[in-house]
Design a protein around this motif. Structure first.
Motif, PDB file in Angstrom:
ATOM      1  N   VAL A  94       0.827  -1.213   0.000  1.00 12.76           N
ATOM      2  CA  VAL A  94       0.000   0.000   0.000  1.00 12.76           C
ATOM      3  C   VAL A  94       0.859   1.260   0.000  1.00 12.76           C
ATOM      4  O   VAL A  94       1.864   1.345   0.705  1.00 12.76           O
ATOM      5  CB  VAL A  94      -0.935   0.023   1.231  1.00 12.76           C
ATOM      6  N   LEU A  95       0.427   2.237  -0.782  1.00 12.03           N
ATOM      7  CA  LEU A  95       1.046   3.562  -0.760  1.00 12.03           C
ATOM      8  C   LEU A  95       0.010   4.552  -0.249  1.00 12.03           C
ATOM      9  O   LEU A  95      -1.102   4.623  -0.781  1.00 12.03           O
ATOM     10  CB  LEU A  95       1.491   3.990  -2.161  1.00 12.03           C
ATOM     11  N   HIS A  96       0.363   5.302   0.783  1.00 18.36           N
ATOM     12  CA  HIS A  96      -0.507   6.374   1.257  1.00 18.36           C
ATOM     13  C   HIS A  96       0.094   7.709   0.840  1.00 18.36           C
ATOM     14  O   HIS A  96       1.295   7.942   0.979  1.00 18.36           O
ATOM     15  CB  HIS A  96      -0.663   6.353   2.782  1.00 18.36           C
ATOM     16  N   VAL A  97      -0.760   8.602   0.347  1.00 21.66           N
ATOM     17  CA  VAL A  97      -0.327   9.932  -0.078  1.00 21.66           C
ATOM     18  C   VAL A  97      -1.138  10.965   0.687  1.00 21.66           C
ATOM     19  O   VAL A  97      -2.370  11.005   0.587  1.00 21.66           O
ATOM     20  CB  VAL A  97      -0.536  10.130  -1.593  1.00 21.66           C
ATOM     21  N   GLY A  98      -0.445  11.783   1.476  1.00 25.40           N
ATOM     22  CA  GLY A  98      -1.148  12.815   2.222  1.00 25.40           C
ATOM     23  C   GLY A  98      -0.359  13.280   3.425  1.00 25.40           C
ATOM     24  O   GLY A  98       0.659  12.679   3.787  1.00 25.40           O
ATOM     25  N   PRO A  99      -0.787  14.370   4.044  1.00 25.51           N
ATOM     26  CA  PRO A  99      -0.095  14.879   5.222  1.00 25.51           C
ATOM     27  C   PRO A  99      -0.145  13.881   6.379  1.00 25.51           C
ATOM     28  O   PRO A  99      -1.082  13.095   6.481  1.00 25.51           O
ATOM     29  CB  PRO A  99      -0.864  16.163   5.552  1.00 25.51           C
ATOM     30  N   ASP A 100       0.874  13.933   7.232  1.00 32.50           N
ATOM     31  CA  ASP A 100       0.979  12.989   8.356  1.00 32.50           C
ATOM     32  C   ASP A 100       0.961  11.540   7.882  1.00 32.50           C
ATOM     33  O   ASP A 100       0.413  10.656   8.538  1.00 32.50           O
ATOM     34  CB  ASP A 100      -0.154  13.221   9.368  1.00 32.50           C
ATOM     35  N   THR A 101       1.580  11.311   6.725  1.00 32.89           N
ATOM     36  CA  THR A 101       1.552   9.963   6.157  1.00 32.89           C
ATOM     37  C   THR A 101       2.273   8.955   7.034  1.00 32.89           C
ATOM     38  O   THR A 101       1.951   7.769   7.015  1.00 32.89           O
ATOM     39  CB  THR A 101       2.156   9.965   4.731  1.00 32.89           C
ATOM     40  N   TRP A 117       4.164   2.210   2.238  1.00 33.67           N
ATOM     41  CA  TRP A 117       5.023   3.348   1.934  1.00 33.67           C
ATOM     42  C   TRP A 117       4.177   4.614   1.984  1.00 33.67           C
ATOM     43  O   TRP A 117       2.941   4.546   1.956  1.00 33.67           O
ATOM     44  CB  TRP A 117       5.644   3.212   0.543  1.00 33.67           C
ATOM     45  N   GLY A 118       4.828   5.760   2.049  1.00 32.72           N
ATOM     46  CA  GLY A 118       4.079   7.002   2.113  1.00 32.72           C
ATOM     47  C   GLY A 118       4.732   8.133   1.343  1.00 32.72           C
ATOM     48  O   GLY A 118       5.951   8.145   1.142  1.00 32.72           O
ATOM     49  N   VAL A 119       3.909   9.078   0.916  1.00 33.10           N
ATOM     50  CA  VAL A 119       4.375  10.313   0.284  1.00 33.10           C
ATOM     51  C   VAL A 119       3.821  11.470   1.097  1.00 33.10           C
ATOM     52  O   VAL A 119       2.601  11.615   1.240  1.00 33.10           O
ATOM     53  CB  VAL A 119       3.904  10.423  -1.184  1.00 33.10           C
ATOM     54  N   GLY A 138      13.730   5.674   3.117  1.00 28.87           N
ATOM     55  CA  GLY A 138      13.016   5.679   1.841  1.00 28.87           C
ATOM     56  C   GLY A 138      11.623   5.101   1.914  1.00 28.87           C
ATOM     57  O   GLY A 138      10.938   4.987   0.894  1.00 28.87           O
ATOM     58  N   ILE A 139      11.171   4.740   3.128  1.00 31.82           N
ATOM     59  CA  ILE A 139       9.813   4.223   3.292  1.00 31.82           C
ATOM     60  C   ILE A 139       8.811   5.350   3.046  1.00 31.82           C
ATOM     61  O   ILE A 139       7.746   5.148   2.464  1.00 31.82           O
ATOM     62  CB  ILE A 139       9.629   3.633   4.704  1.00 31.82           C
ATOM     63  N   VAL A 140       9.161   6.528   3.525  1.00 30.33           N
ATOM     64  CA  VAL A 140       8.349   7.722   3.302  1.00 30.33           C
ATOM     65  C   VAL A 140       9.183   8.721   2.505  1.00 30.33           C
ATOM     66  O   VAL A 140      10.365   8.919   2.790  1.00 30.33           O
ATOM     67  CB  VAL A 140       7.907   8.355   4.634  1.00 30.33           C
ATOM     68  N   ARG A 141       8.552   9.330   1.525  1.00 31.45           N
ATOM     69  CA  ARG A 141       9.232  10.344   0.723  1.00 31.45           C
ATOM     70  C   ARG A 141       8.489  11.660   0.822  1.00 31.45           C
ATOM     71  O   ARG A 141       7.260  11.695   0.902  1.00 31.45           O
ATOM     72  CB  ARG A 141       9.301   9.914  -0.749  1.00 31.45           C
ATOM     73  N   VAL A 142       9.251  12.734   0.813  1.00 33.07           N
ATOM     74  CA  VAL A 142       8.664  14.071   0.776  1.00 33.07           C
ATOM     75  C   VAL A 142       8.683  14.513  -0.679  1.00 33.07           C
ATOM     76  O   VAL A 142       9.749  14.611  -1.294  1.00 33.07           O
ATOM     77  CB  VAL A 142       9.460  15.058   1.650  1.00 33.07           C
ATOM     78  N   SER A 155       3.428   0.129  -9.128  1.00 35.12           N
ATOM     79  CA  SER A 155       4.370  -0.228  -8.063  1.00 35.12           C
ATOM     80  C   SER A 155       3.658  -0.719  -6.805  1.00 35.12           C
ATOM     81  O   SER A 155       4.246  -1.429  -5.992  1.00 35.12           O
ATOM     82  CB  SER A 155       5.255   0.975  -7.700  1.00 35.12           C
ATOM     83  N   PHE A 156       2.382  -0.341  -6.648  1.00 36.37           N
ATOM     84  CA  PHE A 156       1.657  -0.679  -5.431  1.00 36.37           C
ATOM     85  C   PHE A 156       0.316  -1.319  -5.773  1.00 36.37           C
ATOM     86  O   PHE A 156      -0.310  -0.973  -6.764  1.00 36.37           O
ATOM     87  CB  PHE A 156       1.427   0.576  -4.580  1.00 36.37           C
ATOM     88  N   SER A 157      -0.101  -2.249  -4.945  1.00 41.57           N
ATOM     89  CA  SER A 157      -1.394  -2.889  -5.192  1.00 41.57           C
ATOM     90  C   SER A 157      -2.543  -1.918  -4.924  1.00 41.57           C
ATOM     91  O   SER A 157      -3.544  -1.906  -5.636  1.00 41.57           O
ATOM     92  CB  SER A 157      -1.544  -4.143  -4.322  1.00 41.57           C
ATOM     93  N   LEU A 158      -2.388  -1.099  -3.876  1.00 38.53           N
ATOM     94  CA  LEU A 158      -3.435  -0.147  -3.534  1.00 38.53           C
ATOM     95  C   LEU A 158      -2.819   1.204  -3.179  1.00 38.53           C
ATOM     96  O   LEU A 158      -1.807   1.263  -2.475  1.00 38.53           O
ATOM     97  CB  LEU A 158      -4.243  -0.664  -2.330  1.00 38.53           C
TER      98      LEU A 158
END
Length: 242
Positions: A94-101, A117-119, A138-142, A155-158
């Motif tokens: 899973v990739l989450h995109v958003g503040p406080d990821t 992972w997160g952005v 590199g788990i979370v990227r800004v 790259s991600f299933s969801l």
């Protein structure tokens, strides 16, 4: 047919501009009094802005909140058990995109057989040591989500996005939505605030050729009903590009 998980729409009283009645009054007043009122109103407006509540006081905390002082990123964490029921094996990457990821990523990593992972689209000056360590690994990227995401297609299933799209102009929303769908292989879930009507979102989904994931929508509704879960944000389930 486009649908959304039922949620309660709230309205916020925006209030009135100070001294608006006095400035627009039809009654006659001296020029000195009028000038004085204008200067006082301008002074109060500037003080309000710089106090952290107005347009000059905008910060990550303000951007992270939706109507009613509610964060959809927090709502994602509440919805994780429901999402697992709806998406099953698609929750394994899973990739989450958003503040406080970081908070969402750490919550997802507690789930069995789930990689996350997160952005983070905003600054991380106030991030704690654990979050900064995740960024270092590199788990979370800004990253600025108005530009292409630093991942290969599918790259991600969801992919889950929250509090990230509500503040984009139509120009950038039409760029970012396809990017989110591009890096997903099984599904894209958007948690959005109550600021915009359903038809407003549908317009952008149609413009970017994104279809509703009806199977996931039905499973999410069923799981939510069984747990008496009612999301405070709008939740959209979309199919990725094929």
């Amino acid at each position: 047919m486009w649908r959304q998980v039922s949620s309660t729409r709230r309205f916020v009283d925006t209030g009135n501009f100070p001294f608006a009645g006095a400035l627009h009054s039809k009654s006659r007043s001296s020029p000195l009094l009028s000038v004085g009122l204008i200067l006082l109103g301008a002074f109060l407006l500037i003080a309000y802005a710089y106090s952290g509540h107005g347009i000059f006081g905008g910060n990550k905390e303000a951007l992270n909140r939706v109507e009613g002082d509610f964060s959809c990123t927090l709502e994602v964490q509440r919805a994780i058990p429901i999402l697992k029921k709806a998406y099953g094996d698609s929750m394994h990457k899973v990739l989450h995109v958003g503040p406080d990821t970081c908070s969402v990523v750490f919550q997802l990593l507690k789930e069995e057989e789930t990689e996350a992972w997160g952005v983070e689209p905003y600054d991380i000056e106030d991030a704690d040591a654990k979050c900064k360590n995740a960024i270092h690994k590199g788990i979370v990227r800004v990253a600025d989500i108005k530009f292409p995401l630093p991942y290969r297609s599918k790259s991600f299933s969801l992919v889950i996005a929250s509090d990230a799209l509500d503040y984009l102009s139509p120009k950038y929303l039409n760029r970012t939505l396809p990017e989110l769908a591009r890096v997903a292989s099984d599904g894209l879930v958007i948690f959005a605030g109550q600021n915009e009507e359903l038809s407003w979102w549908i317009r952008f989904f149609v413009q970017t050729s994104l279809d509703e994931n009806e199977a996931a929508f039905k499973k999410f509704e069923q799981a939510a009903s069984k747990r008496s879960y009612k999301p405070a944000c709008q939740v959209f389930h979309l199919n990725p590009y094929h």
